[in-house]
Motif scaffolding. Structure first.
Motif, PDB file in Angstrom:
ATOM      1  N   ILE A  98      -5.619  -4.807   3.835  1.00  0.00           N
ATOM      2  CA  ILE A  98      -5.607  -3.195   3.915  1.00  0.00           C
ATOM      3  C   ILE A  98      -5.817  -3.068   2.273  1.00  0.00           C
ATOM      4  O   ILE A  98      -5.077  -3.492   1.531  1.00  0.00           O
ATOM      5  CB  ILE A  98      -4.264  -2.800   4.144  1.00  0.00           C
ATOM      6  CG1 ILE A  98      -3.842  -3.537   5.663  1.00  0.00           C
ATOM      7  CG2 ILE A  98      -4.606  -1.406   4.404  1.00  0.00           C
ATOM      8  CD1 ILE A  98      -2.385  -3.131   5.940  1.00  0.00           C
ATOM      9  N   VAL A 156      -6.168   0.289   0.058  1.00  0.00           N
ATOM     10  CA  VAL A 156      -5.765   1.669  -0.188  1.00  0.00           C
ATOM     11  C   VAL A 156      -6.436   2.115  -1.192  1.00  0.00           C
ATOM     12  O   VAL A 156      -6.118   1.670  -2.620  1.00  0.00           O
ATOM     13  CB  VAL A 156      -4.178   2.035   0.012  1.00  0.00           C
ATOM     14  CG1 VAL A 156      -3.893   3.415  -0.357  1.00  0.00           C
ATOM     15  CG2 VAL A 156      -3.623   1.486   0.932  1.00  0.00           C
ATOM     16  N   SER A 157      -7.324   3.040  -1.245  1.00  0.00           N
ATOM     17  CA  SER A 157      -8.196   3.460  -2.452  1.00  0.00           C
ATOM     18  C   SER A 157      -8.097   4.832  -2.796  1.00  0.00           C
ATOM     19  O   SER A 157      -8.030   5.550  -2.055  1.00  0.00           O
ATOM     20  CB  SER A 157      -9.779   3.124  -2.371  1.00  0.00           C
ATOM     21  OG  SER A 157      -9.978   1.750  -2.314  1.00  0.00           O
ATOM     22  N   LEU A 158      -7.977   5.255  -4.152  1.00  0.00           N
ATOM     23  CA  LEU A 158      -8.149   6.514  -4.573  1.00  0.00           C
ATOM     24  C   LEU A 158      -9.336   6.832  -5.463  1.00  0.00           C
ATOM     25  O   LEU A 158      -9.480   6.065  -6.361  1.00  0.00           O
ATOM     26  CB  LEU A 158      -6.647   7.105  -5.241  1.00  0.00           C
ATOM     27  CG  LEU A 158      -5.481   7.269  -4.379  1.00  0.00           C
ATOM     28  CD1 LEU A 158      -4.932   5.937  -4.119  1.00  0.00           C
ATOM     29  CD2 LEU A 158      -4.436   8.040  -5.111  1.00  0.00           C
ATOM     30  N   SER A 180      -7.044   0.839  -6.537  1.00  0.00           N
ATOM     31  CA  SER A 180      -6.859   0.614  -5.035  1.00  0.00           C
ATOM     32  C   SER A 180      -5.668  -0.448  -5.001  1.00  0.00           C
ATOM     33  O   SER A 180      -5.506  -1.002  -6.379  1.00  0.00           O
ATOM     34  CB  SER A 180      -8.395  -0.314  -4.715  1.00  0.00           C
ATOM     35  OG  SER A 180      -9.265   0.423  -4.621  1.00  0.00           O
ATOM     36  N   TYR A 194       4.367  -1.225   5.114  1.00  0.00           N
ATOM     37  CA  TYR A 194       3.866  -0.382   4.108  1.00  0.00           C
ATOM     38  C   TYR A 194       3.435   1.072   4.752  1.00  0.00           C
ATOM     39  O   TYR A 194       3.881   2.120   3.915  1.00  0.00           O
ATOM     40  CB  TYR A 194       2.159  -0.924   3.802  1.00  0.00           C
ATOM     41  CG  TYR A 194       1.376   0.053   2.991  1.00  0.00           C
ATOM     42  CD1 TYR A 194       1.890   0.326   1.345  1.00  0.00           C
ATOM     43  CD2 TYR A 194       0.514   0.899   3.260  1.00  0.00           C
ATOM     44  CE1 TYR A 194       1.399   1.038   0.699  1.00  0.00           C
ATOM     45  CE2 TYR A 194      -0.194   1.815   2.526  1.00  0.00           C
ATOM     46  CZ  TYR A 194       0.172   1.930   1.117  1.00  0.00           C
ATOM     47  OH  TYR A 194      -0.400   2.942   0.368  1.00  0.00           O
ATOM     48  N   LEU A 195       3.251   1.447   6.075  1.00  0.00           N
ATOM     49  CA  LEU A 195       2.894   2.580   6.340  1.00  0.00           C
ATOM     50  C   LEU A 195       3.912   3.792   5.973  1.00  0.00           C
ATOM     51  O   LEU A 195       3.624   4.950   5.748  1.00  0.00           O
ATOM     52  CB  LEU A 195       2.608   2.639   7.869  1.00  0.00           C
ATOM     53  CG  LEU A 195       1.061   2.127   8.444  1.00  0.00           C
ATOM     54  CD1 LEU A 195       1.028   2.536   9.773  1.00  0.00           C
ATOM     55  CD2 LEU A 195       0.306   2.964   7.607  1.00  0.00           C
ATOM     56  N   HIS A 239       3.553   4.719   2.703  1.00  0.00           N
ATOM     57  CA  HIS A 239       2.141   5.176   1.927  1.00  0.00           C
ATOM     58  C   HIS A 239       2.318   6.458   1.203  1.00  0.00           C
ATOM     59  O   HIS A 239       1.669   6.399   0.088  1.00  0.00           O
ATOM     60  CB  HIS A 239       1.389   5.320   3.459  1.00  0.00           C
ATOM     61  CG  HIS A 239      -0.051   5.885   2.923  1.00  0.00           C
ATOM     62  ND1 HIS A 239      -1.143   4.924   2.365  1.00  0.00           N
ATOM     63  CD2 HIS A 239      -0.700   6.936   3.243  1.00  0.00           C
ATOM     64  CE1 HIS A 239      -2.127   5.839   1.943  1.00  0.00           C
ATOM     65  NE2 HIS A 239      -1.953   6.876   2.645  1.00  0.00           N
ATOM     66  N   THR A 240       2.948   7.418   1.742  1.00  0.00           N
ATOM     67  CA  THR A 240       3.052   8.757   1.051  1.00  0.00           C
ATOM     68  C   THR A 240       3.717   8.674  -0.159  1.00  0.00           C
ATOM     69  O   THR A 240       3.190   8.994  -1.234  1.00  0.00           O
ATOM     70  CB  THR A 240       3.689   9.719   1.779  1.00  0.00           C
ATOM     71  OG1 THR A 240       3.073   9.966   3.229  1.00  0.00           O
ATOM     72  CG2 THR A 240       3.648  11.037   0.955  1.00  0.00           C
ATOM     73  N   CYS A 266       3.901   5.979  -2.415  1.00  0.00           N
ATOM     74  CA  CYS A 266       2.780   5.196  -3.229  1.00  0.00           C
ATOM     75  C   CYS A 266       1.772   6.205  -3.776  1.00  0.00           C
ATOM     76  O   CYS A 266       1.262   6.067  -4.797  1.00  0.00           O
ATOM     77  CB  CYS A 266       2.383   4.018  -2.568  1.00  0.00           C
ATOM     78  SG  CYS A 266       3.611   2.687  -2.308  1.00  0.00           S
ATOM     79  N   VAL A 267       1.091   6.807  -2.691  1.00  0.00           N
ATOM     80  CA  VAL A 267       0.000   7.595  -2.816  1.00  0.00           C
ATOM     81  C   VAL A 267       0.374   8.789  -3.872  1.00  0.00           C
ATOM     82  O   VAL A 267      -0.311   8.983  -4.771  1.00  0.00           O
ATOM     83  CB  VAL A 267      -0.647   8.024  -1.810  1.00  0.00           C
ATOM     84  CG1 VAL A 267      -1.902   9.021  -1.988  1.00  0.00           C
ATOM     85  CG2 VAL A 267      -1.484   6.921  -0.997  1.00  0.00           C
TER      86      VAL A 267
END
Length: 441
Positions: free
Chosen positions: A62, A64-66, A82, A93-94, A97-98, A100-101
């Motif tokens: 998986i 996750v990229s910003l 990422s 992780y889900l 997610h918020t 971490c992001v």
């Protein structure tokens, strides 16, 4: 070099991060677009291990990229920060997610300023990536389970005095609900801390419990922004240093519970918390822009704003408002279709009666929060008009007790973000001023 060969790829710097226990994160990367070579990785952060995992082994991952723009070597570039995790860690992780992001988004804001000034963004990113790696590792071993057995909580005790004073439990649960289910539990005894953590998590959804963490018996975790409930141990001197910036950046206000001295304190309500948070964030970015060198401002430096707003480092206040909702749950009981139900501690433990009683209480709160939202929607034509009838709302919905109003408003805030700011208006009121305004209705 043969003319048909592509240019050599620049060397990729790597930072190995020592983490305790198993790390669910394979790596974090900072990449940018090179007009000649295409996407290039500039830096890699990876957990330190004896047998590092090669991402080229074909394992499902998986990413996750910003994506953001930034100055790099004097030119504007498209950049990406990422995080890479094994596909097997998706369910773990889900829920996080918020958390971490949101933390990465703010560190990118700081990093873009650093890049604009010609400084290296790597040190800025490292200051948040390493704590996120440590957070994920700690959640892997100490997260609160989705299903909590009531026998592991204070609500299982036949004699509440054996665990904690009943008034302390009432105040802790009430403040916990008033601050949108966000609390930190601090103490010297890990068993006592974790028992209160599990008790408060009973009032959260299963997904929110996955974003809560028990304390570690050996040594204390650091405070982590974004968790709902977290247990923290005091040091050998009986103290715990709470980072002001991380507390202020939490998405919701927080309750502070000390199980050693049975004290409960809380941050200001949502609209005031958001106001302070955004103003502090702007001041932090402004100070970063004005910094003359990279050494002027460290990652954990407290930023003081202009003269019109000085942050109070003691952001926790006494719980000012009494409630009847939690008091009825603990003390009096309720009337239902099945007859009169006694207080939770009179119900026999081990027969699922207390769990059922708790579920009915949470359902009652949820319905009252939905009713409040529907009331405000009708009064404002779904937000087209300003809300002007707080006194009528309190009377019509039987929320004249300020603690009850705060609890239901906090639950409604999680269902409809921004509700506090909409109800109390755009002008900012301090906690004392807000109480004066409410008393005038």
């Amino acid at each position: 070099m043969l003319s048909g060969c592509p240019p050599q790829s620049p060397a990729v710097a790597k930072t190995e991060v020592p983490v305790e226990g198993e790390s669910p994160l394979l790596a974090a990367t900072f990449a940018y677009w090179d007009n000649i070579l295409g996407p290039r990785v500039r830096h890699i952060w990876a957990p330190k291990s004896e047998q590092p995992l090669l991402l080229s082994d074909g394992e499902g991952v998986i990413i996750v990229s910003l994506i953001f723009d930034g100055e790099l070597k004097g030119d504007k570039n498209t950049c990406a920060l990422s995080m890479i995790l094994p596909q097997a860690e998706l369910s773990f992780y889900l829920p996080l997610h918020t958390v971490c992001v949101e933390r990465l988004k703010h560190i990118i804001r700081k990093g873009r300023i650093w890049m604009q000034k010609g400084y290296s963004i790597i040190s800025v990113l490292t200051s948040e990536i390493i704590p996120i790696m440590e957070l994920l590792s700690s959640m892997k071993t100490h997260s609160v389970p989705e299903d909590i057995d009531i026998k592991d909580t204070v609500l299982n005790d036949d004699d509440i005095g054996d665990s904690c004073h009943e008034d302390f439990l009432h105040k802790a649960i009430s403040s916990h609900l008033q601050t949108c289910g966000c609390s930190m539990v601090v103490g010297s005894n890990p068993d006592k801390v974790n028992k209160i953590v599990r008790t408060l998590c009973l009032f959260l959804t299963p997904a929110e419990r996955k974003c809560s963490r028990l304390c570690r018996a050996e040594s204390s975790f650091r405070y982590d922004t974004g968790l709902f409930v977290q247990g923290l141990l005091k040091d050998s001197t009986g103290s715990f240093v709470l980072p002001f910036r991380q507390v202020l950046y939490s998405p919701y206000p927080t309750t502070h519970i000390d199980v050693d001295v049975n004290t409960v304190k809380q941050m200001p309500p949502c609209h005031e918390h958001t106001y302070n948070q955004r103003r502090y964030m702007r001041s932090e970015l402004t100070a970063l822009w004005k910094a003359a060198s990279e050494e002027d401002i460290g990652p954990d430096t407290n930023i003081h704003t202009d003269e019109t707003f000085t942050p109070n480092l003691n952001v926790f206040q006494d719980v000012m408002h009494k409630d009847t909702l939690v008091k009825s749950f603990l003390d009096e009981g309720v009337w239902s279709a099945g007859g009169w139900q006694a207080m939770v501690f009179l119900l026999k433990p081990g027969l699922a009666l207390r769990s059922t009683f708790l579920a009915q209480f949470l359902l009652l709160l949820h319905r009252r929060a939905l009713t409040l939202l529907k009331y405000i929607e009708d009064e404002t034509q779904k937000g087209k008009k300003p809300f002007r009838s707080l006194r009528s709302l309190k009377t019509d919905l039987d929320l004249t007790v300020e603690g009850d109003l705060n609890i239901v408003m906090a639950l409604a805030e999680k269902l409809k973000a921004g509700l506090h700011s909409f109800v109390f208006g755009k002008p900012f009121y301090t906690s004392v001023q807000e109480r004066d305004v409410l008393m005038s209705f």
